[in-house]
Design an enzyme around this catalytic site. Structure first.
Site, PDB file in Angstrom:
ATOM      1  N   CYS A  65       1.282  -0.988   0.250  1.00 27.37           N
ATOM      2  CA  CYS A  65       0.332   0.212   0.370  1.00 27.37           C
ATOM      3  C   CYS A  65       0.524   1.452  -0.342  1.00 27.37           C
ATOM      4  O   CYS A  65       2.208   1.300  -0.310  1.00 27.37           O
ATOM      5  CB  CYS A  65      -0.735   0.288   1.205  1.00 27.37           C
ATOM      6  N   HIS A  98      13.203 -14.941  13.015  1.00 24.50           N
ATOM      7  CA  HIS A  98      13.018 -15.083  13.814  1.00 24.50           C
ATOM      8  C   HIS A  98      12.046 -14.952  14.258  1.00 24.50           C
ATOM      9  O   HIS A  98      10.883 -15.383  16.030  1.00 24.50           O
ATOM     10  CB  HIS A  98      13.509 -13.458  14.671  1.00 24.50           C
TER      11      HIS A  98
END
Length: 149
Positions: A65, A98
């Site tokens: 966006c 992670h």
């Protein structure tokens, strides 16, 4: 790998470029729109991509966006979605390694198109580390989603 991609009008140009770049590198891409630069609502496109990831129509998603913030907020409302705003390659791969991010969010008004391609490839090539500390933290996020904490 099958990649689900979507954007609102403010991310349409980059989405179009990304679809071509991903396909050129051999990725199967499912483009959920928008298909025009006419104004559209980013929550609708974020929801489409999030639902496609949840129902396993693809392994990872990309949303574009204007800023990346709106689509990230909207996508993260869905249980099981971890949508991260990444405007650099380190964050793109580290967020997967992670945090097991499954939707990359980028802002067309924030970064250049060549960097957007590099970020997308860093995100898509990364794998969750499965290190004990990261698995433990991901379990805590799941508990938050389940209102257990």
């Amino acid at each position: 790998m099958k990649v689900i991609i979507g954007s609102d009008h403010a991310g349409f140009k980059y989405k179009t470029v990304l679809v071509a770049a991903l396909q050129e590198k051999g990725y199967k891409v499912i483009d959920l729109g928008t298909d025009t630069e006419l104004p559209s609502d980013y929550p609708d496109h974020a929801a489409d991509v999030a639902r496609a990831i949840i129902t396993k129509k693809g392994e990872k998603g990309i949303l574009v966006c204007g800023s990346a913030v709106g689509v990230s907020i909207a996508a993260n409302k869905f249980k099981g979605i971890r949508a991260g705003v990444c405007h650099d390659t380190y964050s793109a791969h580290q967020s997967v390694e992670h945090d097991d991010v499954n939707i990359l969010c980028m802002g067309e008004r924030v970064i250049g198109v060549e960097l957007a391609k590099d970020i997308a490839f860093a995100f898509l090539s990364a794998e969750f580390s499965r290190e004990e500390r990261h698995v433990k933290r991901l379990a805590k996020i799941t508990s938050l989603e389940n209102n257990e904490l």
